[in-house]
Design an enzyme around this catalytic site. Structure first.
Site, short mmCIF file in Angstrom:
data_model
loop_
_atom_site.label_atom_id
_atom_site.label_comp_id
_atom_site.label_asym_id
_atom_site.label_seq_id
_atom_site.Cartn_x
_atom_site.Cartn_y
_atom_site.Cartn_z
N ARG A 382 0.76 -1.19 0.01
CA ARG A 382 -0.08 -0.10 0.03
C ARG A 382 0.91 1.39 -0.13
O ARG A 382 0.27 2.24 -0.50
CB ARG A 382 -1.14 -0.15 1.17
CG ARG A 382 -2.18 -0.79 1.29
CD ARG A 382 -3.21 -0.45 2.33
NE ARG A 382 -4.30 -1.43 2.41
CZ ARG A 382 -4.47 -2.39 3.17
NH1 ARG A 382 -3.45 -2.57 4.11
NH2 ARG A 382 -5.33 -3.16 3.11
N VAL A 504 -8.97 0.64 -4.81
CA VAL A 504 -8.23 -0.76 -4.88
C VAL A 504 -7.25 -0.79 -3.53
O VAL A 504 -6.99 0.30 -2.97
CB VAL A 504 -7.40 -0.73 -6.15
CG1 VAL A 504 -8.36 -1.10 -7.09
CG2 VAL A 504 -6.45 0.34 -6.30
N GLU A 505 -6.73 -1.91 -3.35
CA GLU A 505 -6.03 -2.05 -2.21
C GLU A 505 -6.61 -1.93 -0.78
O GLU A 505 -6.09 -1.15 0.08
CB GLU A 505 -4.39 -1.64 -2.05
CG GLU A 505 -3.53 -2.24 -3.44
CD GLU A 505 -2.15 -1.79 -3.44
OE1 GLU A 505 -1.61 -0.96 -2.57
OE2 GLU A 505 -1.55 -2.16 -4.40
N GLY A 506 -7.88 -2.04 -0.86
CA GLY A 506 -8.80 -1.51 0.18
C GLY A 506 -9.28 -0.19 -0.05
O GLY A 506 -8.78 0.80 0.01
#
Length: 834
Positions: A382, A504-506
């Protein structure tokens, strides 16, 4: 005892006010410094004796103090009772296995200092501030520069794909092997270099950046490097590095987006006729980058073992495996259309796909470890790709808008001189400085091998959110030039791609409310997670240590918060940093207030807090902006405390404290705590509002920043360092840059003419005629005359926007051709406009 009583009696009789004042000061010092329990016992005992407290009360105090200071007694008589009460009242939140794995992923780092209430800024200012080595810089200057020059972003969007030449170059130069160690055929770059590559490509083409960054982020290579067997590494990593294998990673499903723990993809273990173990897989995934063209598909699924072949029970857990895309039953080939941005984002399904257990990442030992793998990889990932993409876009927009605001004239002057333009322009440039600061500060931790999950979540969330604000400000400044798409438009595609990063990525909402504070409250807090774990394990010794440490933590931060609030931060230990010293003091103040309010929220709401996402989101904002402020100060120090950067530091630090204050106000108004809510909404909030930490904008600072970013200088280059700027003046950004430089060079001559008109040496006329007259009267030189004429030619070309014939617009013509307007603009007669 009698001797003490006589002494204090005499002392009090003569100096009661002095003794009382000394007692109060002593208590304040103990609280502010976080003195140990023994010191409190001695000082408070002495004060009680001095004030001739009745013997019964004094005796009770001494008994309690004795019990509290002797740990074995304290555990049995106090801590044991407290632990039982906390269990009965269900004060401690229940932590599921998936939540625990997420909490334990990565480590704590700078956020722990900020969460402590008493941050050690000397330590924080010594943290790594990374740079590139010679090999990495050569890659940026060579292959990355070449790739950017190959890519035509307008053509990518029109053709809906990256050119074959670019694809081949990406594979040839091992762009997909940046994170793969050299021993396995990769480039073995640092996180800093990885980020720099993505940042530069992002400033040229988002689809190209996404294509490069995803295989270097969460995916087969990342998983294999950390968890793969040696056989898996030797086989796959060299093939991934050179592009022989095209990877994707399938995690997200229709019913499991940010809640990846709810995935329904399933694998069932069985024994084949050959006696070996196999898995039968079924899945339905979506939003999987590169899936349609992948050759190797990373898959996250829940593994079941109904025959207990592994001896671990039926539910083995989330598992990651690598599936060759040509395996029977794998369905690929279709694509999503993410806001028209042409990168491969795809669904994939699998129906009764049979593979060996050797496909599991890490082999059979990796079965059921997938959730841990994913959380640990995300804890690092992240902080690299998405912040890099956001910072690259922000720097590009700072470059574009500063040039446009100089070139574009209204009412006879550059629009950048209007205060209405100055404000968003300064915000863009200020955010470029700010975002680069926390990008690099975060990378410093990652390159030391630290994986701070909370910090990388802060970086991802705030980078993508700030870039959204930047692109909106950019649109406001460019106006019609920003909305008319075509080869000349440098911001429209950035506007289209910006929302993708927040999903994305959370997804950002979840990242803010559940990870930054929800995870940070337990992991970064010095005692909370230890308390929870010790109660769950019924470990009285651990609980005693954590609980009493927590009590001391609360007492210290309560005193620090009150005293720093009263003094507006000036009681914080002095940190010798010249003109920015006040910001360290304010951060110390914010940290103390944050720490005590976090404890109040956790103590009063308990397990309910994780459902109070409005409250946790505000706490997340405070933690985020404290971290960002720390990174700004680190950047200023690491780069030599340049005086010319002070306007950027002042503006960005003020913005940090404005956001912190706004979040505190929201907490004070909405945190419902029995007997205290009125105090937060009344005296505390009133005090904070009347004496807020900072204002959002300072006109003096924004004016300076706007002027600096519109100056052709090394400082402008530093603020936007790391982006791709084409040398070809026939390209949009190259044309804009040339126009900006020539116009800035011609400003001195233009000013000479204006002064000559005011003094009566030249008549009040406009255009080429007055320039010729000024040259004739030697008010300007011949070279300056040429610069003025050239600057107006370039200005005219730079402000044009694309237009299309109906055939071109409908897409029936050659989509790669240059719009007719672009050709005609070069043939327009030169004009000179003063």
């Amino acid at each position: 005892m009698n001797m003490f009583s006589e002494f204090y009696g005499y002392f009090l009789g003569a100096n009661f006010e002095v003794f009382a004042t000394t007692s109060v000061v002593a208590i304040l010092i103990l609280g502010f410094q976080g003195a140990p329990l023994l010191a409190w016992t001695v000082v408070v005992g002495a004060i009680l004796i001095g004030f001739k407290i009745p013997v019964v009360i004094l005796s009770a105090f001494l008994i309690v103090a004795l019990v509290s200071n002797i740990r074995p007694f304290r555990r049995i008589l106090i801590s044991n009772v407290v632990m039982k009460i906390m269990k009965i009242l269900n004060v401690i939140p229940h932590i599921s296995e998936t939540e625990r794995t997420a909490l334990e992923a990565g480590v704590v780092w700078a956020e722990a200092e900020l969460f402590s209430g008493k941050p050690n800024f000397k330590k924080l200012m010594r943290e790594n501030y990374p740079s590139l080595n010679a090999e990495e810089q050569a890659f940026l200057d060579g292959p990355v520069e070449k790739l950017c020059s190959i890519i035509d972003d307008w053509k990518v969007f029109k053709d809906r794909e990256i050119s074959k030449e670019a694809w081949d170059f990406i594979k040839k130069e091992k762009f997909w092997g940046m994170i793969i160690p050299k021993e396995y055929g990769g480039l073995g770059f640092t996180a800093m270099c990885h980020s720099e590559v993505i940042m530069k490509i992002s400033s040229r083409s988002a689809p190209a950046a996404i294509t490069v960054m995803v295989p270097n982020s969460l995916g087969p290579a990342e998983l294999l490097i950390h968890y793969g067997t040696e056989a898996q590494k030797k086989y796959y990593l060299p093939r991934l590095a050179c592009g022989e294998e095209i990877p994707c990673f399938a995690l997200t499903e229709p019913g499991a987006g940010s809640d990846a723990g709810s995935i329904q993809a399933e694998g069932v273990l069985f024994k084949g006729k050959d006696g070996k173990l196999y898995m039968r897989l079924n899945w339905n995934k979506r939003w999987i980058t590169l899936a349609a063209i992948s050759t190797i598909l990373g898959l996250a699924f829940k593994l079941r073992d109904p025959e207990n072949l592994l001896g671990r029970g039926e539910d083995v857990g989330i598992t990651c495996a690598l599936i060759p895309s040509n395996t029977e039953g794998v369905a690929l080939g279709r694509r999503h259309d993410p806001l028209g941005v042409p990168f491969y984002n795809c669904p994939t399904q699998g129906k009764d796909v049979v593979v060996s257990v050797d496909a599991i990442v890490g082999g059979i030992e990796g079965a059921g470890c997938g959730w841990k793998m994913l959380m640990e990889c995300l804890a690092a990932g992240r902080g690299i790709s998405l912040p890099a993409q956001s910072v690259g876009g922000t720097k590009l927009i700072a470059r574009i808008t500063s040039a446009h605001a100089t070139i574009r004239k209204q009412f006879g002057i550059s629009i950048g001189k209007f205060e209405g333009i100055e404000q968003p322009l300064a915000r863009i440039a200020g955010f470029a400085y700010l975002m680069e600061a926390f990008r690099r500060y975060t990378l410093g931790a990652l390159d030391k091998g630290i994986k701070p999950a909370v910090v990388t979540a802060i970086a991802k969330y705030n980078a993508t959110e700030l870039s959204r604000k930047v692109v909106n400000d950019g649109m406001d400044i460019l106006g019609g030039a920003g909305i008319s798409t075509g080869p000349r438009n440098l911001i429209a595609h950035a506007y289209m791609v910006t929302p993708i990063g927040i999903t994305v990525e959370g997804a950002n909402i979840m990242t803010r409310t559940l990870i930054i504070f929800g995870q940070g409250a337990l992991r970064a807090h010095p005692y909370a997670f230890e308390e929870v774990s010790s109660i769950e394990k019924n470990d009285l010794k651990r609980f005693d240590k954590a609980f009493w440490g927590h009590i001391g933590h609360i007492v210290r931060n309560a005193f620090r918060s009150i005293l720093l609030s009263v003094s507006r931060g000036w009681l914080a230990p002095y940190f010798n940093s010249g003109r920015v010293g006040k910001y360290y003091r304010r951060l110390a103040w914010a940290s103390a207030s944050f720490a005590i309010m976090a404890d109040i929220a956790m103590g009063s709401l308990g397990g309910k807090l994780k459902m109070k996402e409005k409250i946790t989101g505000r706490f997340a904002d405070i933690l985020s902006w404290m971290y960002i402020g720390t990174s700004i100060l680190r950047r200023f120090k690491a780069e030599g405390k340049r005086k010319e950067d002070l306007p950027f530091v002042h503006f960005t630090m003020n913005h940090c404290f404005f956001e912190i204050q706004k979040a505190f106000d929201g907490i004070f108004m909405n945190l419902e705590v029995p007997f205290l809510s009125w105090f937060f909404k009344g005296p505390i909030r009133w005090w904070g509002n009347v004496n807020a930490m900072a204002n959002e904008d300072n006109d003096h600072h924004t004016h300076k920043i706007a002027s600096l970013i519109m100056t052709d200088s090394t400082q402008r280059d530093r603020i936007t360092q790391g982006i791709f700027i084409p040398k070809n003046s026939q390209e949009a950004l190259g044309r804009l840059e040339e126009a900006f430089k020539v116009i800035k060079r011609a400003e001195a001559a233009d000013n000479k003419i204006r002064h000559a008109v005011k003094s009566g040496k030249l008549p009040k006329i406009r255009g080429a005629q007055i320039v010729a007259m000024a040259a004739e009267k030697q008010i300007i030189t011949k070279e300056e005359q040429n610069d003025l004429i050239r600057s107006e030619e370039l200005r005219w070309q730079a402000i044009q926007v694309d237009d299309f014939s109906q055939e071109e617009y409908s897409g029936h013509g050659d989509s790669a051709s240059t719009p007719a307007s672009t050709i005609k603009d070069r043939e327009k007669p030169m004009r000179v406009v003063n």
